[in-house]
Design a protein around this motif. Sequence first.
Motif, PDB file in Angstrom:
ATOM      1  N   ALA A 178     201.410 135.450 113.849  1.00 51.15           N
ATOM      2  CA  ALA A 178     201.840 136.706 114.457  1.00 51.15           C
ATOM      3  C   ALA A 178     202.161 136.486 115.930  1.00 51.15           C
ATOM      4  CB  ALA A 178     200.742 137.757 114.311  1.00 51.15           C
ATOM      5  N   PRO A 179     203.105 137.234 116.497  1.00 53.96           N
ATOM      6  CA  PRO A 179     203.433 137.097 117.915  1.00 53.96           C
ATOM      7  C   PRO A 179     202.225 137.410 118.801  1.00 53.96           C
ATOM      8  CG  PRO A 179     205.114 138.379 116.772  1.00 53.96           C
ATOM      9  CD  PRO A 179     203.972 138.215 115.824  1.00 53.96           C
ATOM     10  N   THR A 180     202.256 136.867 119.986  1.00 53.51           N
ATOM     11  CA  THR A 180     201.163 137.091 120.936  1.00 53.51           C
ATOM     12  C   THR A 180     201.022 138.578 121.240  1.00 53.51           C
ATOM     13  OG1 THR A 180     201.540 134.930 121.930  1.00 53.51           O
ATOM     14  CG2 THR A 180     200.326 136.541 123.240  1.00 53.51           C
ATOM     15  N   HIS A 181     199.782 139.062 121.228  1.00 54.12           N
ATOM     16  CA  HIS A 181     199.520 140.493 121.435  1.00 54.12           C
ATOM     17  C   HIS A 181     198.190 140.643 122.178  1.00 54.12           C
ATOM     18  CE1 HIS A 181     198.524 144.694 120.458  1.00 54.12           C
ATOM     19  NE2 HIS A 181     199.822 144.855 120.281  1.00 54.12           N
ATOM     20  N   PRO A 182     198.045 141.662 123.027  1.00 52.41           N
ATOM     21  CA  PRO A 182     196.778 141.864 123.739  1.00 52.41           C
ATOM     22  C   PRO A 182     195.564 141.945 122.823  1.00 52.41           C
ATOM     23  CG  PRO A 182     198.469 143.247 124.714  1.00 52.41           C
ATOM     24  CD  PRO A 182     199.084 142.622 123.491  1.00 52.41           C
ATOM     25  N   ALA A 183     195.768 142.312 121.564  1.00 45.76           N
ATOM     26  CA  ALA A 183     194.632 142.431 120.632  1.00 45.76           C
ATOM     27  C   ALA A 183     193.915 141.098 120.430  1.00 45.76           C
ATOM     28  CB  ALA A 183     195.101 142.985 119.291  1.00 45.76           C
ATOM     29  N   VAL A 184     194.603 139.964 120.648  1.00 45.55           N
ATOM     30  CA  VAL A 184     193.927 138.676 120.476  1.00 45.55           C
ATOM     31  C   VAL A 184     192.889 138.479 121.576  1.00 45.55           C
ATOM     32  CG1 VAL A 184     195.974 137.718 119.361  1.00 45.55           C
ATOM     33  CG2 VAL A 184     195.595 137.286 121.795  1.00 45.55           C
ATOM     34  N   ASP A 185     193.152 139.010 122.780  1.00 47.84           N
ATOM     35  CA  ASP A 185     192.161 138.941 123.860  1.00 47.84           C
ATOM     36  C   ASP A 185     190.970 139.841 123.555  1.00 47.84           C
ATOM     37  OD1 ASP A 185     193.635 137.156 125.317  1.00 47.84           O
ATOM     38  OD2 ASP A 185     194.472 138.637 126.700  1.00 47.84           O
ATOM     39  N   VAL A 186     191.240 140.992 122.950  1.00 46.04           N
ATOM     40  CA  VAL A 186     190.158 141.910 122.595  1.00 46.04           C
ATOM     41  C   VAL A 186     189.234 141.266 121.566  1.00 46.04           C
ATOM     42  CG1 VAL A 186     189.633 144.119 121.478  1.00 46.04           C
ATOM     43  CG2 VAL A 186     191.456 143.982 123.185  1.00 46.04           C
ATOM     44  N   TYR A 187     189.828 140.594 120.577  1.00 49.35           N
ATOM     45  CA  TYR A 187     189.008 139.898 119.578  1.00 49.35           C
ATOM     46  C   TYR A 187     188.139 138.840 120.252  1.00 49.35           C
ATOM     47  CZ  TYR A 187     187.694 137.225 115.425  1.00 49.35           C
ATOM     48  OH  TYR A 187     186.975 136.582 114.453  1.00 49.35           O
ATOM     49  N   ALA A 188     188.732 138.045 121.136  1.00 46.78           N
ATOM     50  CA  ALA A 188     187.976 136.997 121.823  1.00 46.78           C
ATOM     51  C   ALA A 188     186.863 137.587 122.678  1.00 46.78           C
ATOM     52  CB  ALA A 188     188.922 136.161 122.678  1.00 46.78           C
ATOM     53  N   LEU A 189     187.139 138.723 123.323  1.00 49.31           N
ATOM     54  CA  LEU A 189     186.101 139.370 124.122  1.00 49.31           C
ATOM     55  C   LEU A 189     184.973 139.867 123.222  1.00 49.31           C
ATOM     56  CD1 LEU A 189     185.201 140.233 126.943  1.00 49.31           C
ATOM     57  CD2 LEU A 189     186.434 142.380 126.613  1.00 49.31           C
ATOM     58  N   GLY A 190     185.318 140.329 122.014  1.00 46.53           N
ATOM     59  CA  GLY A 190     184.292 140.729 121.058  1.00 46.53           C
ATOM     60  C   GLY A 190     183.424 139.553 120.645  1.00 46.53           C
ATOM     61  N   VAL A 191     184.049 138.394 120.417  1.00 50.24           N
ATOM     62  CA  VAL A 191     183.279 137.179 120.092  1.00 50.24           C
ATOM     63  C   VAL A 191     182.358 136.832 121.255  1.00 50.24           C
ATOM     64  CG1 VAL A 191     183.428 134.713 119.611  1.00 50.24           C
ATOM     65  CG2 VAL A 191     185.050 136.293 118.539  1.00 50.24           C
ATOM     66  N   LEU A 192     182.885 136.925 122.475  1.00 52.90           N
ATOM     67  CA  LEU A 192     182.096 136.584 123.660  1.00 52.90           C
ATOM     68  C   LEU A 192     180.923 137.545 123.827  1.00 52.90           C
ATOM     69  CD1 LEU A 192     181.727 134.833 126.137  1.00 52.90           C
ATOM     70  CD2 LEU A 192     183.341 136.299 127.352  1.00 52.90           C
ATOM     71  N   LEU A 193     181.162 138.846 123.641  1.00 51.56           N
ATOM     72  CA  LEU A 193     180.084 139.823 123.772  1.00 51.56           C
ATOM     73  C   LEU A 193     179.013 139.574 122.706  1.00 51.56           C
ATOM     74  CD1 LEU A 193     178.857 142.333 125.047  1.00 51.56           C
ATOM     75  CD2 LEU A 193     180.351 143.737 123.599  1.00 51.56           C
ATOM     76  N   HIS A 194     179.427 139.330 121.477  1.00 55.36           N
ATOM     77  CA  HIS A 194     178.489 139.018 120.394  1.00 55.36           C
ATOM     78  C   HIS A 194     177.672 137.773 120.743  1.00 55.36           C
ATOM     79  CE1 HIS A 194     177.012 137.598 116.492  1.00 55.36           C
ATOM     80  NE2 HIS A 194     177.233 138.805 116.011  1.00 55.36           N
ATOM     81  N   THR A 195     178.330 136.766 121.301  1.00 58.12           N
ATOM     82  CA  THR A 195     177.658 135.521 121.673  1.00 58.12           C
ATOM     83  C   THR A 195     176.633 135.753 122.776  1.00 58.12           C
ATOM     84  OG1 THR A 195     179.649 134.270 121.064  1.00 58.12           O
ATOM     85  CG2 THR A 195     178.032 133.150 122.449  1.00 58.12           C
ATOM     86  N   MET A 196     176.986 136.560 123.763  1.00 55.83           N
ATOM     87  CA  MET A 196     176.047 136.850 124.850  1.00 55.83           C
ATOM     88  C   MET A 196     174.831 137.617 124.338  1.00 55.83           C
ATOM     89  SD  MET A 196     178.306 137.735 128.250  1.00 55.83           S
ATOM     90  CE  MET A 196     179.336 139.016 127.518  1.00 55.83           C
ATOM     91  N   LEU A 197     175.050 138.505 123.378  1.00 60.53           N
ATOM     92  CA  LEU A 197     173.962 139.359 122.887  1.00 60.53           C
ATOM     93  C   LEU A 197     173.044 138.628 121.901  1.00 60.53           C
ATOM     94  CD1 LEU A 197     175.980 142.644 122.297  1.00 60.53           C
ATOM     95  CD2 LEU A 197     174.302 142.248 124.103  1.00 60.53           C
ATOM     96  N   THR A 198     173.572 137.649 121.186  1.00 59.11           N
ATOM     97  CA  THR A 198     172.789 136.992 120.136  1.00 59.11           C
ATOM     98  C   THR A 198     172.521 135.512 120.397  1.00 59.11           C
ATOM     99  OG1 THR A 198     174.734 136.376 118.837  1.00 59.11           O
ATOM    100  CG2 THR A 198     173.797 138.563 118.436  1.00 59.11           C
ATOM    101  N   GLY A 199     173.278 134.912 121.297  1.00 61.35           N
ATOM    102  CA  GLY A 199     173.122 133.487 121.553  1.00 61.35           C
ATOM    103  C   GLY A 199     173.953 132.614 120.634  1.00 61.35           C
ATOM    104  N   ARG A 200     174.775 133.214 119.770  1.00 57.06           N
ATOM    105  CA  ARG A 200     175.615 132.442 118.853  1.00 57.06           C
ATOM    106  C   ARG A 200     176.885 133.231 118.543  1.00 57.06           C
ATOM    107  NH1 ARG A 200     171.478 134.758 116.086  1.00 57.06           N
ATOM    108  NH2 ARG A 200     172.033 136.107 114.326  1.00 57.06           N
ATOM    109  N   THR A 201     177.937 132.530 118.160  1.00 53.91           N
ATOM    110  CA  THR A 201     179.190 133.196 117.806  1.00 53.91           C
ATOM    111  C   THR A 201     179.019 133.931 116.471  1.00 53.91           C
ATOM    112  OG1 THR A 201     179.952 131.137 116.769  1.00 53.91           O
ATOM    113  CG2 THR A 201     180.633 131.540 119.044  1.00 53.91           C
ATOM    114  N   PRO A 202     179.833 134.950 116.216  1.00 58.26           N
ATOM    115  CA  PRO A 202     179.646 135.744 114.983  1.00 58.26           C
ATOM    116  C   PRO A 202     179.935 134.974 113.705  1.00 58.26           C
ATOM    117  CG  PRO A 202     181.611 136.437 116.183  1.00 58.26           C
ATOM    118  CD  PRO A 202     180.873 135.524 117.085  1.00 58.26           C
ATOM    119  N   TYR A 203     180.767 133.932 113.795  1.00 64.34           N
ATOM    120  CA  TYR A 203     181.092 133.129 112.619  1.00 64.34           C
ATOM    121  C   TYR A 203     180.851 131.658 112.947  1.00 64.34           C
ATOM    122  CZ  TYR A 203     183.394 137.434 111.128  1.00 64.34           C
ATOM    123  OH  TYR A 203     183.650 138.732 110.784  1.00 64.34           O
TER     124      TYR A 203
END
Length: 406
Positions: A178-203
Amino acid sequence: MLARRYLLLDPLARGGMSVIWRAFDQSLHRMIAVKVLTASLHTDPLERVSVRSEARAAARFIHPDSIEIYDYGETVTTSGGVAAYVVMPLLDGTPLAERVEKGPLRWQEAAAIALRLARVLMAGHARGLVHRDVTAENVLLTAEGPKLLDFGIAAWAGDPDDDRGTPPYVAPERLLGAPTHPAVDVYALGVLLHTMLTGRTPYPETTWEEIEAVRRTAPPPRVPGVPNSVATLCQRCLAHEPEARPTAAQIVSALTSALGTATVGRHVRRGLTVAGSAAIALSALLWFQQSAPPPTPERAAKSPSPTARLIESSPAATITVEKAAADFTTVLTARTPCGATDDDVVLDLRQVLNHAVTPQQGPSETTTDNLRRKLSDRWREGRLTPACLSELQARLDDLDTALQGE
């Protein structure tokens, strides 16, 4: 040596796409950081044009929580390829990845970091820039707060996707081209937030091959033990469909609200504690007055009553408009808690403050109503932190008291 100018000294960090070096600028005699992309641009001239265009666009993007771009160039590698490099300031700080390795962060700390990063992304997205590699390795924790690296190799929204990125943070739609879209940054920020809160990536997948092989149908994992609003926001950021994710602006609003609610809760609990202590003190004072012998006229003339002494020592009884205004300005311009406030916001608030304390001809507001409205507006815009807002509102309470006493 790059461009007969930048002397690479030692590597500071390695990512999936690049290596960051501590380096010395021999022309300007200063220490710098140089990020060298590991992928060669030698075989694709169009790729070189694209990278150069992206670097120029990112160099024009200036945000206090994003690393400034000093220079961009291309160099021939030892293998005969052509690699791009970006020159940036060398900042003193700790990569967020190192902090996460020590364990999960408190949810307030994680949310505050994510909020600052979301503001950077919001500003970049507004200019049509997509970061594409928001990871714990690309966030530097400094004395001034978190800084987002790597906007020097961004992309324009709508550009064809490529293989830049770090697999655990790569959005599912990127695997489909898919073409580059701001939503890819949002997904990455979600992974980062999950990682900060749990100490590990969601997947658990860590390579391109692994994430290309997996097919996810279950809802994204939910973070336990944090406020519902934060857990829900993180889960929405990880949505499989890009249109189901919030925008960076919506993340700013949601995290600002969550942190503001937590701050208000702390103030309420502290207020109840103070109120309880005050009630005990008042009871003791009344008991003292009832049990003490009646004062003689001479004793009363020489010594004020306990209540009078309490009033005399109360800051609210003696505070002036000038002092209250000065206290407001001191908090507004201090590094903590308002150090992240933009200069234009500081200037605007100081002008409104000056209007509030300057005598006006004819009917006008004699309270801080207009200034309070300004604070509320800036908080909703995500341009004031909850801690800064709380402290400034406390100073306005003093200012209102002083204005009413004039």
